[in-house]
Design a protein around this motif. Structure first.
Motif, PDB file in Angstrom:
ATOM      1  N   UNK A   1       0.830  -1.222   0.000  1.00  0.00           N
ATOM      2  CA  UNK A   1       0.000   0.000   0.000  1.00  0.00           C
ATOM      3  C   UNK A   1       0.860   1.266   0.000  1.00  0.00           C
ATOM      4  N   UNK A   2       2.052   1.186   0.611  1.00  0.00           N
ATOM      5  CA  UNK A   2       2.931   2.362   0.624  1.00  0.00           C
ATOM      6  C   UNK A   2       3.369   2.741  -0.787  1.00  0.00           C
ATOM      7  N   UNK A   3       3.327   1.783  -1.705  1.00  0.00           N
ATOM      8  CA  UNK A   3       3.707   2.061  -3.097  1.00  0.00           C
ATOM      9  C   UNK A   3       2.554   2.662  -3.901  1.00  0.00           C
ATOM     10  N   UNK A   4       1.418   2.931  -3.242  1.00  0.00           N
ATOM     11  CA  UNK A   4       0.261   3.562  -3.885  1.00  0.00           C
ATOM     12  C   UNK A   4      -0.130   2.837  -5.180  1.00  0.00           C
ATOM     13  N   UNK A   5      -0.477   1.550  -5.054  1.00  0.00           N
ATOM     14  CA  UNK A   5      -0.725   0.748  -6.265  1.00  0.00           C
ATOM     15  C   UNK A   5      -1.932   1.204  -7.074  1.00  0.00           C
ATOM     16  N   UNK A   6      -2.800   2.032  -6.492  1.00  0.00           N
ATOM     17  CA  UNK A   6      -3.928   2.577  -7.265  1.00  0.00           C
ATOM     18  C   UNK A   6      -3.447   3.519  -8.369  1.00  0.00           C
ATOM     19  N   UNK A   7      -2.166   3.871  -8.329  1.00  0.00           N
ATOM     20  CA  UNK A   7      -1.630   4.722  -9.402  1.00  0.00           C
ATOM     21  C   UNK A   7      -1.250   3.923 -10.646  1.00  0.00           C
ATOM     22  N   UNK A   8      -1.198   2.591 -10.543  1.00  0.00           N
ATOM     23  CA  UNK A   8      -0.910   1.800 -11.751  1.00  0.00           C
ATOM     24  C   UNK A   8      -1.916   0.694 -12.017  1.00  0.00           C
ATOM     25  N   UNK A   9      -2.708   0.293 -11.013  1.00  0.00           N
ATOM     26  CA  UNK A   9      -3.706  -0.760 -11.224  1.00  0.00           C
ATOM     27  C   UNK A   9      -5.097  -0.173 -11.008  1.00  0.00           C
ATOM     28  N   UNK A  10      -5.896  -0.078 -12.102  1.00  0.00           N
ATOM     29  CA  UNK A  10      -7.225   0.545 -11.960  1.00  0.00           C
ATOM     30  C   UNK A  10      -8.144  -0.174 -10.987  1.00  0.00           C
ATOM     31  N   UNK A  11      -7.870  -1.446 -10.680  1.00  0.00           N
ATOM     32  CA  UNK A  11      -8.761  -2.192  -9.793  1.00  0.00           C
ATOM     33  C   UNK A  11      -8.449  -1.958  -8.321  1.00  0.00           C
ATOM     34  N   UNK A  12      -7.362  -1.269  -8.025  1.00  0.00           N
ATOM     35  CA  UNK A  12      -6.994  -1.047  -6.622  1.00  0.00           C
ATOM     36  C   UNK A  12      -7.691   0.203  -6.097  1.00  0.00           C
ATOM     37  N   UNK A  13      -8.279   0.077  -4.925  1.00  0.00           N
ATOM     38  CA  UNK A  13      -9.006   1.188  -4.303  1.00  0.00           C
ATOM     39  C   UNK A  13      -8.071   1.998  -3.412  1.00  0.00           C
TER      40      UNK A  13
END
Lengths: 547, 547
Positions: free
Chosen positions: A301-313
């Protein structure tokens, strides 16, 4: 990769199998190989002690890879300069090599790359005095279905061998950027739909804790890997129990997140890309402590995965969880009565928590056999055209455990039929939510299955796990007790509720199951992952006596 | 209701239509009816002034229902004792009655129940000195597809008339518990799939601001209702633009939330229950200010709807949004060039924000014509078997705007075909996310469509709106400027990029469109709803000069 389902080679699948086997064997250094006389006889149940007796690991390497450390403390030891990354990674590669020869849990072995990467990490640490991230030097293993550049991603399909990936999946890349060192991928079942780890490419994985029982699946190679301590932390995927079942079978910790917490984008599909069954697959870790599962989630979560995976909230893992004593709902059974060791584990855990002052309330789940019917239909909307097509491409046959799953021959559904099943799924979600609200619990303590690890190929009902995928609630597996014939005699007064219940009852054999790990499933409300991880750490400390 | 698609009555659809029309007329008190000589001639464009000239509302009632108040200030005035709930509700019922006779935007009229409920609220306030909730006495209208106990939920299907609901949907029940008073439901298109509000049960809704142009849809009745101020706050649903298009056509505010923010459970389906197209429908408000949209969201979330609707996500609207000056990405066009008034609105808005010191950056969207292709296929996975079956049940024909949508005859898809389209949708989501990250914007300023409201039946391309459903980004409609022949001459140098572009260009007529409301779409990242509402309020204050 594999999507157009055209034949890919003129070689027979048996020729491909032999070539793949040779490649894998060549990736284990000769000096890490067991002598034939070191291989256990058929009657040896617990394969783990051989890592010590074989003499391949030094005492220091046994200590580094042993129970003294989890990933959290290992990372701290490396960051403190107690061990170098090369020492740690080499020790785990050696242990994994031994594990592989005993249990066959590895697929794509990456020891050489791993040790090279560890050297680079040591150099960085030496020159900067800093770790590259919170997992600096921590050895990891990953389920076969993640791509690593230069290595195959077969998912156990012969049609995909010798087609190395041209990129690493975003999730492992993220962990690598945090310092993790990948030492191998781990085995899966053909189709990825079975609670087993057997396919024609890599063969069957054995359970290192109890070699006569299954390692579970579909992340079965990873469950065995963690139990043998082939790495400090592993990652699997779960759409019906595929992280939780092998964690339970092998006596390790596991975490199935809510959908949208951990990125899945860019992994290796085991079905049609874009398939939309209504039950989402998720990635989650297997390891040696609840805090390691939380560390994994925090790093991701620290890598802010919503910035590369549209399915991540975004926003669903913010803030500090409450330091609380959760109200515990207890689910004892539905549809199929769990075997005596599982019933005892739930009973003893509930009693222990109540004795420690926790509020414990009964929780009545939806009918889990009906849930299983719904999930079978949703998982076969296409009549399994994808796995059938993949088998046809190479000519390999389905392995027996695939044919035994009970839904291999279910027909494809029209959209109207698919949506009627999806509507029934919605009914289950509502029923579960209403019960949760009625009980007023914070977590639910539940069985992982109607048995501990059974014999290979016998874990055919995932209804205690798939219900939480269907409802999208996060769940954590905590090992708790072992099957014991003295404490867990066969139930002589058993009266089956239905055919599935009778079938399950008949699987139990107190002497055969002796020593099998038992596990608890601790479930939280949807998207309540961060609080669940904290609650589970507290409950584990009480249940397993570390508090 | 309507799910088994059996014939329900021996009456012809024309007989049912007449009976339904009589029922609706009987629900308007005689003293609130316009005389024939008060009905406007065909050449009257703006129907709103008639509410004043007809004399049915008193000056006080005109003030209560007029532009001086939005829902927020009206609730405050009632809570302060300035107006009673009966005064407010009666005034809006009268205004809605006039609006209905001019524009035909209402379906199930509930004036009598509303005034009765207002009396109860006044009694509670008188005896306790307290309001029942933050919307005490605030009149609301709701799109036809929400259930209200005792009233039909036809969704414009003749097959469903005279089958009153046995319960109220959870979302309106929640707002009623907060004090809102429901005065009517509002019109929709047959099938709910069209940017129009025309069906055989209730007829066609007219745009009160510009009677020659469409009211839009599918929440078209609600768009007209808010523009005429039939209520203080309305609610629609949106799966392709159905809140945003009518908000834009009628010059009001609208908010399409991210999926999982606002509960949808228990509303009246307009397709197969459990249908899983890959593009989720959401509920959202239409009203008179951005702060009213935020009030709606705050009231809904305060009721913790994740406790009754499994699809609602907890934790995503927590905390206070930042008081910031958002970086604004500007999307000017894709696939179809917007008409001159829309191009000018985007240009002027971007310039005004830049002049006010905001950072404004160009934003290049995915190919929106390709997006439209994908959405058409996903919305017709079943070959529209449900709406076709509903029409067959009563014998009613499809209305012309349904036949004109362009996808009425697309065939049903196999699962494999459906998933291939879903995979393409995933590609759009990734492309959009990558562009958002590349630009580094906080919000995107975009057209709502390639035109303002066109003539009825002519809003056939939802590609500027459906892309945000497909990506699940929240979006807010802010009215900004009006079409003006002097400022917006036809583009004489126009060179079409494609057939759709030419067709759209040919729709434009500067004189006909004169005075049409123009609107901006302000979009935020997925699940960033709370921050978007705050950002949009700031941007609106600058764009519309209230700052």
């Amino acid at each position: 990769m594999g999507v157009d389902q055209e034949p890919v080679t003129k070689k027979t699948w048996q020729e491909l199998q032999a070539a793949k086997e040779a490649e894998r064997n060549a990736r284990i250094p000769e000096e890490w190989k067991l002598r034939p006389d070191q291989l256990p006889s058929e009657d040896v149940v617990d394969l783990r002690p051989i890592v010590k007796s074989c003499g391949i690991l030094s005492p220091a390497e046994l200590a580094i890879t042993g129970e003294e450390y989890d990933a959290t403390s290992l990372a701290a030891a490396i960051a403190a300069g107690k061990f170098t990354a090369v020492e740690v990674v080499t020790a785990f590669c050696k242990r994994a090599a031994v594990g592989q020869q005993l249990c066959n849990m590895l697929t794509e072995i990456m020891f050489a790359d791993a040790i090279q990467r560890a050297k680079e990490l040591d150099d960085i640490f030496a020159s900067t005095g800093k770790v590259v991230g919170p997992l600096h030097g921590v050895p990891m293993t990953w389920k076969e279905c993640f791509h690593f550049k230069g290595y195959d991603s077969t998912n156990g399909y012969m049609s995909r061998v010798f087609q190395p990936a041209d990129r690493t999946s975003p999730l492992p890349a993220l962990l690598q950027a945090a310092g993790a060192v990948v030492i191998s991928k781990t085995n899966v079942p053909q189709t990825m739909l079975v609670a087993e780890a057997h396919n024609n490419v890599f063969g069957r994985t054995r359970n290192p804790v109890h070699a006569r029982l299954t390692c579970g699946g579909s992340s079965g190679g990873e469950g065995a890997s963690q139990a043998f301590r082939c790495s400090a932390l592993g990652v699997g995927t779960d759409v019906g129990g595929s992280v939780r079942i092998p964690a339970a079978c092998n006596g390790v910790y596991g975490y199935k997140p809510s959908f949208g917490v951990i990125p899945m984008a860019g992994y290796s599909y085991s079905g049609w890309p874009g398939s939309n069954t209504g039950v989402p697959a998720v990635s989650g870790p297997l390891g040696h402590s609840v805090r390691d599962l939380a560390l994994f989630a925090a790093v991701v979560r620290a890598a802010e995965p919503w910035r590369f995976d549209p399915a991540v909230a975004p926003g669903v893992m913010e803030g500090e969880p409450a330091a609380r004593r959760p109200v515990v709902g207890v689910m004892r059974a539905s549809g199929i009565a769990p075997h005596p060791p599982v019933r005892r584990a739930i009973r003893e855990a509930a009693a222990k928590l109540a004795a420690a002052g926790f509020e414990v309330r009964e929780f009545a789940p939806p009918d889990l056999l009906a849930v299983r019917d719904i999930s079978e239909q949703l998982f076969t909307l296409d009549g399994l055209s994808y796995p059938k097509g993949e088998c046809a491409r190479s000519g390999e046959p389905p392995v027996p455990s695939v044919l035994a799953i009970g839904f291999w021959d279910l027909p494809a559904k029209t959209q109207e039929e698919a949506w009627a099943w999806n509507a029934r799924k919605g009914g289950v979600q509502k029923e579960m939510l209403d019960e949760w609200q009625r009980v007023g619990c914070d977590v639910v303590l539940a069985p992982v299955g109607p048995h501990t690890a059974p014999r290979p190929g016998e874990w055919t009902s995932d209804h205690y796990t798939v219900v939480w995928n269907m409802c999208d609630y996060p769940a954590i597996i905590v090992p708790f007790t072992h099957a014991d014939p003295a404490l867990d005699p066969a139930d002589v007064e058993f009266k089956p509720m239905n055919a599935a219940d009778k079938k399950n009852h008949d699987l139990y054999d107190p002497e055969l199951f002796k020593g099998a790990p038992v596990a608890l499933q601790i479930v939280g409300p949807r998207l309540g992952d961060k609080q669940l991880l904290k609650d589970a750490e507290l409950l584990d400390s009480i249940l397993n006596g570390t508090a």
